[in-house]
Design an enzyme around this catalytic site. Sequence first.
Site, PDB file in Angstrom:
ATOM      1  N   CYS A 161       1.207  -1.054  -0.292  1.00 44.88           N
ATOM      2  CA  CYS A 161       0.043   0.405   0.218  1.00 44.88           C
ATOM      3  C   CYS A 161       0.841   1.073   0.125  1.00 44.88           C
ATOM      4  O   CYS A 161       1.459   1.360  -1.196  1.00 44.88           O
ATOM      5  CB  CYS A 161      -1.165  -0.177   0.781  1.00 44.88           C
ATOM      6  SG  CYS A 161      -2.412   1.064   1.104  1.00 44.88           S
ATOM      7  N   HIS A 207      -3.540  -5.268   0.929  1.00 44.26           N
ATOM      8  CA  HIS A 207      -2.856  -5.922   2.472  1.00 44.26           C
ATOM      9  C   HIS A 207      -2.988  -7.034   2.215  1.00 44.26           C
ATOM     10  O   HIS A 207      -4.032  -8.122   2.727  1.00 44.26           O
ATOM     11  CB  HIS A 207      -4.030  -4.934   3.133  1.00 44.26           C
ATOM     12  CG  HIS A 207      -3.252  -3.182   3.393  1.00 44.26           C
ATOM     13  ND1 HIS A 207      -2.750  -3.210   4.538  1.00 44.26           N
ATOM     14  CD2 HIS A 207      -4.448  -2.083   3.266  1.00 44.26           C
ATOM     15  CE1 HIS A 207      -2.309  -1.830   4.471  1.00 44.26           C
ATOM     16  NE2 HIS A 207      -3.881  -0.930   3.274  1.00 44.26           N
ATOM     17  N   GLU A 230      -1.831  -8.870   4.271  1.00 45.74           N
ATOM     18  CA  GLU A 230      -1.910  -9.678   5.807  1.00 45.74           C
ATOM     19  C   GLU A 230      -2.936  -9.644   6.464  1.00 45.74           C
ATOM     20  O   GLU A 230      -3.708 -10.121   7.302  1.00 45.74           O
ATOM     21  CB  GLU A 230      -0.993  -8.314   6.718  1.00 45.74           C
ATOM     22  CG  GLU A 230      -1.705  -7.184   7.162  1.00 45.74           C
ATOM     23  CD  GLU A 230      -1.140  -5.814   5.281  1.00 45.74           C
ATOM     24  OE1 GLU A 230      -0.794  -6.564   4.393  1.00 45.74           O
ATOM     25  OE2 GLU A 230      -1.289  -4.774   5.758  1.00 45.74           O
ATOM     26  N   ARG A 271     -13.055   6.934  33.555  1.00 50.56           N
ATOM     27  CA  ARG A 271     -11.516   6.100  32.370  1.00 50.56           C
ATOM     28  C   ARG A 271     -10.481   7.390  34.128  1.00 50.56           C
ATOM     29  O   ARG A 271      -9.525   6.464  34.227  1.00 50.56           O
ATOM     30  CB  ARG A 271     -11.348   6.515  32.029  1.00 50.56           C
ATOM     31  CG  ARG A 271     -12.044   5.386  30.506  1.00 50.56           C
ATOM     32  CD  ARG A 271     -11.169   5.265  29.433  1.00 50.56           C
ATOM     33  NE  ARG A 271     -11.861   3.750  28.882  1.00 50.56           N
ATOM     34  CZ  ARG A 271     -11.343   2.994  27.921  1.00 50.56           C
ATOM     35  NH1 ARG A 271      -9.767   2.733  29.258  1.00 50.56           N
ATOM     36  NH2 ARG A 271     -12.046   1.726  28.100  1.00 50.56           N
TER      37      ARG A 271
HETATM   38  P1  XMP Z   1     -12.553  -1.502  22.235  1.00 54.54           P
HETATM   39  O1  XMP Z   1     -13.272  -1.530  23.459  1.00 54.54           O
HETATM   40  O2  XMP Z   1     -11.464  -0.440  22.123  1.00 54.54           O
HETATM   41  O3  XMP Z   1     -11.605  -2.568  22.886  1.00 54.54           O
HETATM   42  O4  XMP Z   1     -12.942  -2.110  21.121  1.00 54.54           O
HETATM   43  C1  XMP Z   1     -10.495  -3.495  22.469  1.00 54.54           C
HETATM   44  C2  XMP Z   1     -10.082  -4.939  23.338  1.00 54.54           C
HETATM   45  O5  XMP Z   1      -9.618  -3.905  25.039  1.00 54.54           O
HETATM   46  C3  XMP Z   1      -9.723  -3.913  25.633  1.00 54.54           C
HETATM   47  N1  XMP Z   1     -10.079  -3.173  26.909  1.00 54.54           N
HETATM   48  C4  XMP Z   1      -9.166  -2.382  27.421  1.00 54.54           C
HETATM   49  N2  XMP Z   1      -8.125  -2.975  27.829  1.00 54.54           N
HETATM   50  N3  XMP Z   1      -7.234  -1.315  29.039  1.00 54.54           N
HETATM   51  C5  XMP Z   1      -7.821  -2.661  29.388  1.00 54.54           C
HETATM   52  O6  XMP Z   1      -6.149  -3.475  29.261  1.00 54.54           O
HETATM   53  C6  XMP Z   1      -8.610  -0.691  28.894  1.00 54.54           C
HETATM   54  O7  XMP Z   1      -8.538   0.203  29.278  1.00 54.54           O
HETATM   55  C7  XMP Z   1      -9.787  -1.233  28.001  1.00 54.54           C
HETATM   56  N4  XMP Z   1     -10.351  -0.587  26.827  1.00 54.54           N
HETATM   57  C8  XMP Z   1     -10.698  -1.592  26.077  1.00 54.54           C
HETATM   58  C9  XMP Z   1     -11.311  -4.485  25.714  1.00 54.54           C
HETATM   59  O8  XMP Z   1     -11.953  -5.615  26.393  1.00 54.54           O
HETATM   60  C10 XMP Z   1     -10.916  -5.212  24.579  1.00 54.54           C
HETATM   61  O9  XMP Z   1     -10.485  -6.296  24.290  1.00 54.54           O
END
Ligand code: XMP
Length: 535
Positions: free
Chosen positions: A85, A179, A181, A307
């Site tokens: 790409c 891609h 991959e 958060r």
């Molecule tokens: P999202 O919600 O972003 O999540 O699609 C992708 C993956 O990451 C995990 N996740 C986290 N893991 N700290 C972590 O260690 C975090 O703050 C956090 N936020 C999301 C989520 O469970 C999924 O596996």
Amino acid sequence: MDKILVLDFGSQTTALIGRRIRELGVYSEVIPGDTPLTDDLLSSGVFSGARGLILSGSPESVYTKEGAAPDPKVYACGLPLLGICYGLQRMTWDNGGLVEPLPKREYGGVGVSISGTATPDHWAPFLKGFKKEHFTAWMSHGDTLTRLAPGFTQIGVSDTGYPAVVIHESKPWFGLQFHPEVTHCEGGMDILSAFTFGVCCCEKSWTMERYAEELKASLAEKAGKNPALLLISGGVDSTVAGALLLKALEPGQVHLMYMDTGLMRKDETKTVRAALERLGAQQLHIVYCEAEFLSALKGLEDPEAKRRAIGDLFITIQEREVARLGLPEQYFLVQGTLYTDLIESGKGVGKKAHVIKSHHNVGSPLVDAKRKAGRIIEPLDKLYKDEVRALGRILGVEDEVVRRHPFPGPGLAVRILGEVTKEKCGILREADAVFIDELKKRRGPSGERLYDEIWQAFAALLPIRSVGVAGDVRKYGWVLALRAITSADGMTADVYPFAAKDLLEISTLITNTVPDIGRVVYDISSKPPATIEWE
Ligand code: XMP
């Protein structure tokens, strides 16, 4: 050991390239795309054993200042090159060709036809990777080659009329607009294999067993006799990092600290303690801090505010408790950070990827200070989730822990929408446990447990109550959303297609077991556009 180096220009799929090469049994490492190629570097270090270079994709355009360029020596080092790409566009631009914006961005499956017939000999090993004259490739690009660089020939074209496969007539330089991959690219692994084995003549020499041995040796060398402190979250990653430390160092050197935030899954602390003790942990520090977390979250509804509050408190407690341990200043801090954590935080090796989400566990003042002092170890930072699982198995981490679904650092707080309270944590914990237990009892179409067919499943408690009936009485219960997805690494996700019977029975079981839940819904959104967690 033979290796393929990947020059990272910031594509979200860069690390996937490295991982695919490793799946072929050849070691691969990703380095920043603009790494200066000094003579020292080329003759040793990361280049030792390098048999080929892959130039990755990028979210940028080659004709803008944001579009990073490789050191020009890349074109003089003599190694075979594969541009993917942006990588192909870069090779074209840097060697006198032209790249311009497409009228409309191309994204997803696009047909490609191969037309290379009377080809020079050196093309043959690469062309063997194309098993079909027409196949569906996976594209994601906003620019295209509008003039090939001198010496290049087009041998593949997309159904939309753009150059898709390009080869240099005399040098071992190859370029793909798509891609290979990405799993959705038909025959993508055959093409990567043709480059790795056919063009670069690599030997299959990389296995997880060998990598585990190397990790243990380098950990032992780096830590010496100093203590090593690992902050354990209870998830697969930090447990595997803990197992690695316990195998690489003397158990007395290894301090494992775990915070019970009250935002954990059911029986989490008990399970983590048992798993670590079975792995030989002697210095396990469990910090009970539920009250502090609930108090910090009181009244907060906004997901980012939640958060932040959790991240800040993690840091405060971390500093306080680490100080309480009284370790000598030269101790090493170990983190179970994965490659994807770094990429999603925009901290990928080349620092060119766009930030998607700031995972609080990637940085903190303690981590930053330790990093500055050169006393941080992140042994899993080159691995993907499934590779960490494979490593865990080799290190003797029990299967049930290795197979555990990922769990976010901020825990149930991102799965309780709106304000987090002790009562809601209790409700969600129970409902989630019923869901997960059922997934472990039931079998899917492959004959495996549903839990093992699913990459991640959990329940989320919505900030909505809804009317129902229980017996003859009106009931005003909470709404629970179930989430179950399949994924390779959490960066993209598809909804798990449950049999309706399973969903209906699980829903009934939840509302019968957890009286505060009045209604259960199933989330049918993929990622993108949704994320995995609800927040
Ligand atoms: P999202 O919600 O972003 O999540 O699609 C992708 C993956 O990451 C995990 N996740 C986290 N893991 N700290 C972590 O260690 C975090 O703050 C956090 N936020 C999301 C989520 O469970 C999924 O596996």
